[in-house]
Design an enzyme around this catalytic site. Sequence first.
Site, mmCIF file in Angstrom:
data_model
loop_
_atom_site.group_PDB
_atom_site.id
_atom_site.type_symbol
_atom_site.label_atom_id
_atom_site.label_comp_id
_atom_site.label_asym_id
_atom_site.label_seq_id
_atom_site.Cartn_x
_atom_site.Cartn_y
_atom_site.Cartn_z
ATOM 1 N N TYR A 149 0.842 -1.203 0.000
ATOM 2 C CA TYR A 149 0.000 0.000 0.000
ATOM 3 C C TYR A 149 0.873 1.249 0.000
ATOM 4 O O TYR A 149 0.622 2.210 -0.744
ATOM 5 C CB TYR A 149 -0.911 -0.018 1.224
ATOM 6 C CG TYR A 149 -1.616 1.299 1.494
ATOM 7 C CD1 TYR A 149 -2.644 1.736 0.666
ATOM 8 C CD2 TYR A 149 -1.247 2.092 2.580
ATOM 9 C CE1 TYR A 149 -3.289 2.942 0.920
ATOM 10 C CE2 TYR A 149 -1.882 3.289 2.833
ATOM 11 C CZ TYR A 149 -2.894 3.716 2.006
ATOM 12 O OH TYR A 149 -3.526 4.910 2.251
ATOM 13 N N HIS A 150 1.915 1.246 0.827
ATOM 14 C CA HIS A 150 2.817 2.388 0.894
ATOM 15 C C HIS A 150 3.529 2.601 -0.432
ATOM 16 O O HIS A 150 3.615 3.729 -0.946
ATOM 17 C CB HIS A 150 3.832 2.180 2.019
ATOM 18 C CG HIS A 150 4.873 3.254 2.086
ATOM 19 N ND1 HIS A 150 6.046 3.180 1.382
ATOM 20 C CD2 HIS A 150 4.898 4.435 2.751
ATOM 21 C CE1 HIS A 150 6.762 4.268 1.609
ATOM 22 N NE2 HIS A 150 6.095 5.044 2.443
ATOM 23 N N HIS A 151 4.079 1.534 -0.989
ATOM 24 C CA HIS A 151 4.812 1.663 -2.246
ATOM 25 C C HIS A 151 3.936 2.219 -3.370
ATOM 26 O O HIS A 151 4.355 3.089 -4.123
ATOM 27 C CB HIS A 151 5.378 0.300 -2.657
ATOM 28 C CG HIS A 151 6.686 -0.021 -2.021
ATOM 29 N ND1 HIS A 151 7.791 0.786 -2.146
ATOM 30 C CD2 HIS A 151 7.085 -1.069 -1.256
ATOM 31 C CE1 HIS A 151 8.813 0.254 -1.498
ATOM 32 N NE2 HIS A 151 8.403 -0.876 -0.939
#
Length: 294
Positions: A148-150
């Site tokens: 999700y962060h990437h």
Amino acid sequence: MNYMEVTMPNYSYVFNFEEEFVHQDTRVWMTKNWKYGFYYVGIYMIFIFGGQHYMQSRPRFQLRGVLAVWNIALAAFSLMGACRTVPEFFHVLRNYGLYHSVCIPSFIEQDKVSGFWTWMFVLSKLPELGDTVFIVLRKQPLIFLHWYHHVTVLLYSWYSYTEYTASARWFIVMNYIVHSAMYTYYAIRASGRGVSIPRWVAMAITCAQLAQMVTGCAINIWAYQLLKAGDRDCHISDFNIKLSLSMYFSYFVLFARFFRKAYLERKSGGLKKCSSADMTAAASPGLAKVKGGE
């Protein structure tokens, strides 16, 4: 303020590739090719979930040496980025104040050094997707926070560059600094040389990430208040603020939840013992990729 009167940081040395940087050309390229970010994200998602399915019935790869080199390279890049952007950041804060640091982008000041490393920061979000390759091939746990962060950082960074979002100065400097420590930590663990890293180091990196998210939220809230007060000189859009604030707040919630589970939850008679993979994940934006420092 007359932006042409703003002075530049006193860099001790400017490299040729920095001096030759033309920010207008990179902005045109990013604006024309903004769809590429979504293509890369699509390929990324197919790989990580298709790759996990493919690896289910196959032995895990070790990749110890490659992993160490990968983390060393990212640590060196992050450290270089921090060294080249921190001077401009503190120069602006010291000489022009908080408002300027949030509302006036460095490109207006024609700072080619900061401009180049801002461009490199945006582009680096693409190769950083390679972190997940090690998780998949080494059959390590892939937590939601990781991918999700990437995905969100890549898309937001590419979008923000096309707007020359001024508040990105804060986000980029914080990210370079934290990533310098984070990837150095990973490189040491991946080296497999028997180096014992105290548990508090992973916790400290996680706390730095949490502080990064809190600061990001605070900067966005202040910028939003400026726009609502009618400030037309602040170089950040209402839509960008909402995107950035949503991202930073969601990261904070996910990081705080992971920190609580990894370090604070108690089992019978003491603190919960978290695996090395959990510690690695807690110390980063979802990079649960190294178990036992391997």
